[in-house]
Motif scaffolding. Structure first.
Motif, PDB file in Angstrom:
ATOM      1  N   ASN A 108       5.546  56.539 -21.833  1.00 44.96           N
ATOM      2  CA  ASN A 108       4.196  57.022 -22.501  1.00 44.96           C
ATOM      3  C   ASN A 108       4.316  56.373 -23.776  1.00 44.96           C
ATOM      4  O   ASN A 108       4.735  57.206 -24.641  1.00 44.96           O
ATOM      5  CB  ASN A 108       3.845  58.476 -22.167  1.00 44.96           C
ATOM      6  CG  ASN A 108       3.757  58.802 -20.609  1.00 44.96           C
ATOM      7  OD1 ASN A 108       2.762  58.545 -20.114  1.00 44.96           O
ATOM      8  ND2 ASN A 108       4.654  59.230 -20.107  1.00 44.96           N
ATOM      9  N   ALA A 109       3.599  55.323 -24.042  1.00 45.54           N
ATOM     10  CA  ALA A 109       3.664  54.855 -25.482  1.00 45.54           C
ATOM     11  C   ALA A 109       2.632  56.003 -26.242  1.00 45.54           C
ATOM     12  O   ALA A 109       1.787  56.449 -26.042  1.00 45.54           O
ATOM     13  CB  ALA A 109       2.753  53.550 -25.539  1.00 45.54           C
ATOM     14  N   ARG A 110       3.150  55.893 -27.704  1.00 45.07           N
ATOM     15  CA  ARG A 110       2.604  56.963 -28.471  1.00 45.07           C
ATOM     16  C   ARG A 110       1.035  56.585 -28.533  1.00 45.07           C
ATOM     17  O   ARG A 110      -0.105  57.667 -28.501  1.00 45.07           O
ATOM     18  CB  ARG A 110       3.032  56.997 -30.049  1.00 45.07           C
ATOM     19  CG  ARG A 110       2.251  57.804 -30.901  1.00 45.07           C
ATOM     20  CD  ARG A 110       2.363  59.607 -30.566  1.00 45.07           C
ATOM     21  NE  ARG A 110       1.521  60.023 -31.200  1.00 45.07           N
ATOM     22  CZ  ARG A 110       1.840  60.660 -32.316  1.00 45.07           C
ATOM     23  NH1 ARG A 110       3.112  60.944 -32.657  1.00 45.07           N
ATOM     24  NH2 ARG A 110       0.860  61.514 -33.260  1.00 45.07           N
ATOM     25  N   GLU A 111       0.575  55.531 -28.790  1.00 50.44           N
ATOM     26  CA  GLU A 111      -0.618  54.972 -28.697  1.00 50.44           C
ATOM     27  C   GLU A 111      -1.651  55.369 -27.438  1.00 50.44           C
ATOM     28  O   GLU A 111      -2.723  55.804 -27.599  1.00 50.44           O
ATOM     29  CB  GLU A 111      -1.050  53.543 -28.981  1.00 50.44           C
ATOM     30  CG  GLU A 111      -0.414  53.109 -30.069  1.00 50.44           C
ATOM     31  CD  GLU A 111       1.205  52.739 -30.143  1.00 50.44           C
ATOM     32  OE1 GLU A 111       1.804  52.773 -28.803  1.00 50.44           O
ATOM     33  OE2 GLU A 111       2.033  53.044 -31.197  1.00 50.44           O
ATOM     34  N   ALA A 112      -0.848  55.210 -26.273  1.00 48.21           N
ATOM     35  CA  ALA A 112      -1.508  55.819 -24.957  1.00 48.21           C
ATOM     36  C   ALA A 112      -1.657  57.280 -25.108  1.00 48.21           C
ATOM     37  O   ALA A 112      -2.627  57.873 -24.614  1.00 48.21           O
ATOM     38  CB  ALA A 112      -0.738  55.238 -23.874  1.00 48.21           C
ATOM     39  N   ILE A 113      -0.586  58.093 -25.451  1.00 47.94           N
ATOM     40  CA  ILE A 113      -0.999  59.552 -25.545  1.00 47.94           C
ATOM     41  C   ILE A 113      -2.020  59.863 -26.403  1.00 47.94           C
ATOM     42  O   ILE A 113      -2.713  60.631 -26.069  1.00 47.94           O
ATOM     43  CB  ILE A 113       0.465  60.026 -26.014  1.00 47.94           C
ATOM     44  CG1 ILE A 113       1.597  59.921 -25.129  1.00 47.94           C
ATOM     45  CG2 ILE A 113       0.265  61.649 -26.323  1.00 47.94           C
ATOM     46  CD1 ILE A 113       2.918  60.209 -25.425  1.00 47.94           C
ATOM     47  N   ASP A 114      -2.152  59.311 -27.740  1.00 51.13           N
ATOM     48  CA  ASP A 114      -3.057  59.323 -28.636  1.00 51.13           C
ATOM     49  C   ASP A 114      -4.644  59.287 -28.044  1.00 51.13           C
ATOM     50  O   ASP A 114      -5.391  60.046 -28.195  1.00 51.13           O
ATOM     51  CB  ASP A 114      -2.924  58.639 -29.776  1.00 51.13           C
ATOM     52  CG  ASP A 114      -1.892  59.136 -30.866  1.00 51.13           C
ATOM     53  OD1 ASP A 114      -1.235  60.534 -30.515  1.00 51.13           O
ATOM     54  OD2 ASP A 114      -1.389  58.296 -31.714  1.00 51.13           O
ATOM     55  N   LYS A 115      -4.724  58.268 -27.293  1.00 53.29           N
ATOM     56  CA  LYS A 115      -5.927  57.644 -26.713  1.00 53.29           C
ATOM     57  C   LYS A 115      -6.085  58.804 -25.726  1.00 53.29           C
ATOM     58  O   LYS A 115      -7.127  59.299 -25.557  1.00 53.29           O
ATOM     59  CB  LYS A 115      -5.711  56.465 -26.218  1.00 53.29           C
ATOM     60  CG  LYS A 115      -7.156  55.932 -25.317  1.00 53.29           C
ATOM     61  CD  LYS A 115      -6.867  54.469 -24.855  1.00 53.29           C
ATOM     62  CE  LYS A 115      -8.219  54.151 -24.104  1.00 53.29           C
ATOM     63  NZ  LYS A 115      -7.767  52.788 -23.459  1.00 53.29           N
ATOM     64  N   PHE A 116      -5.166  59.229 -24.521  1.00 56.83           N
ATOM     65  CA  PHE A 116      -5.334  60.289 -23.838  1.00 56.83           C
ATOM     66  C   PHE A 116      -5.922  61.403 -24.257  1.00 56.83           C
ATOM     67  O   PHE A 116      -6.937  62.184 -23.879  1.00 56.83           O
ATOM     68  CB  PHE A 116      -4.043  60.413 -22.864  1.00 56.83           C
ATOM     69  CG  PHE A 116      -4.131  61.201 -21.868  1.00 56.83           C
ATOM     70  CD1 PHE A 116      -3.821  60.818 -20.529  1.00 56.83           C
ATOM     71  CD2 PHE A 116      -4.228  62.663 -22.115  1.00 56.83           C
ATOM     72  CE1 PHE A 116      -4.141  61.596 -19.460  1.00 56.83           C
ATOM     73  CE2 PHE A 116      -3.952  63.612 -20.819  1.00 56.83           C
ATOM     74  CZ  PHE A 116      -4.259  62.937 -19.441  1.00 56.83           C
ATOM     75  N   TYR A 117      -5.179  61.989 -25.535  1.00 53.93           N
ATOM     76  CA  TYR A 117      -5.777  63.307 -26.081  1.00 53.93           C
ATOM     77  C   TYR A 117      -7.226  63.158 -26.483  1.00 53.93           C
ATOM     78  O   TYR A 117      -7.811  64.050 -26.403  1.00 53.93           O
ATOM     79  CB  TYR A 117      -4.901  63.582 -27.164  1.00 53.93           C
ATOM     80  CG  TYR A 117      -3.465  64.238 -26.762  1.00 53.93           C
ATOM     81  CD1 TYR A 117      -2.980  64.097 -25.562  1.00 53.93           C
ATOM     82  CD2 TYR A 117      -3.061  65.386 -27.550  1.00 53.93           C
ATOM     83  CE1 TYR A 117      -1.805  64.800 -25.001  1.00 53.93           C
ATOM     84  CE2 TYR A 117      -1.835  66.076 -27.116  1.00 53.93           C
ATOM     85  CZ  TYR A 117      -1.302  65.748 -26.079  1.00 53.93           C
ATOM     86  OH  TYR A 117      -0.185  66.593 -25.738  1.00 53.93           O
ATOM     87  N   ALA A 118      -7.571  62.002 -27.228  1.00 51.95           N
ATOM     88  CA  ALA A 118      -8.890  61.738 -27.757  1.00 51.95           C
ATOM     89  C   ALA A 118      -9.880  61.808 -26.465  1.00 51.95           C
ATOM     90  O   ALA A 118     -10.877  62.431 -26.636  1.00 51.95           O
ATOM     91  CB  ALA A 118      -8.885  60.482 -28.407  1.00 51.95           C
TER      92      ALA A 118
END
Length: 181
Positions: A108-118
């Protein structure tokens, strides 16, 4: 003799009901958490996982708090449905006695996690990762999502495979019972 036996039995059952963290599993199941399974209190592994800054974290770092530990992934559709409720639960009940920990397990790439949270509106949950799935393996997680309830004493006491409405009254009652003095 019979009177003493009755008194002793009443004391034993009364004392058991008074233990901190006594969860009414039947009520929880009847009121929406049908997949919640009580487990024998089990010590937790001391496996390292990472916080958003790449610092090592262990479940023992949260000793003294009741924990709702959720394993999820950015690609998991039920996780996407469940995450806003977990965030709401943390926002309402999180604090000194209780914490929701959501651990992104696997790639789970950090960018994907940030996008998921947003995209899901998450504001109250920490970003935690278990890229090599070691914590998930050590805790016997076979699918996603899986949520584990951990007592303030640091033991697993219940598990729920699959998603749930963690913002429901039933879920909040379970947390109140888990954190009761």
């Amino acid at each position: 003799m019979l009177r003493s036996l009755l008194l002793y039995t009443a004391l034993v059952f009364g004392a058991n009901a008074a233990f901190a963290g006594a969860i009414d599993f039947e009520a929880a199941k009847a009121n929406g958490l049908a997949k919640l399974v009580e487990t024998e209190p089990t010590d937790l592994p001391d496996t390292v996982f990472l916080d958003a800054d790449g610092n090592e974290v262990r479940l023992s770092d949260y000793q003294g708090k009741a924990i709702l530990l959720n394993f999820w992934a950015t690609w998991c559709a039920p996780c996407r449905e469940e995450m806003p409720a977990l965030d709401e639960l943390q926002g309402e009940l999180g604090g000194d006695e209780f914490q929701v920990l959501t651990v992104a397990t696997g790639r789970n790439a950090r960018e994907a996690i940030d996008k998921f949270y947003a995209e899901t509106g998450v504001e109250h949950l920490p970003i935690l990762t278990d890229a090599r799935q070691q914590l998930a393996r050590d805790m016997g997680v076979l699918g996603l999502p899986v949520t584990v309830l951990i007592s303030p004493e640091g033991q697993e006491v219940a598990r729920l495979p699959g998603d749930a409405d963690w913002a429901s009254d039933a879920a909040k009652q379970v947390i109140r019972e888990l954190t009761a003095p």
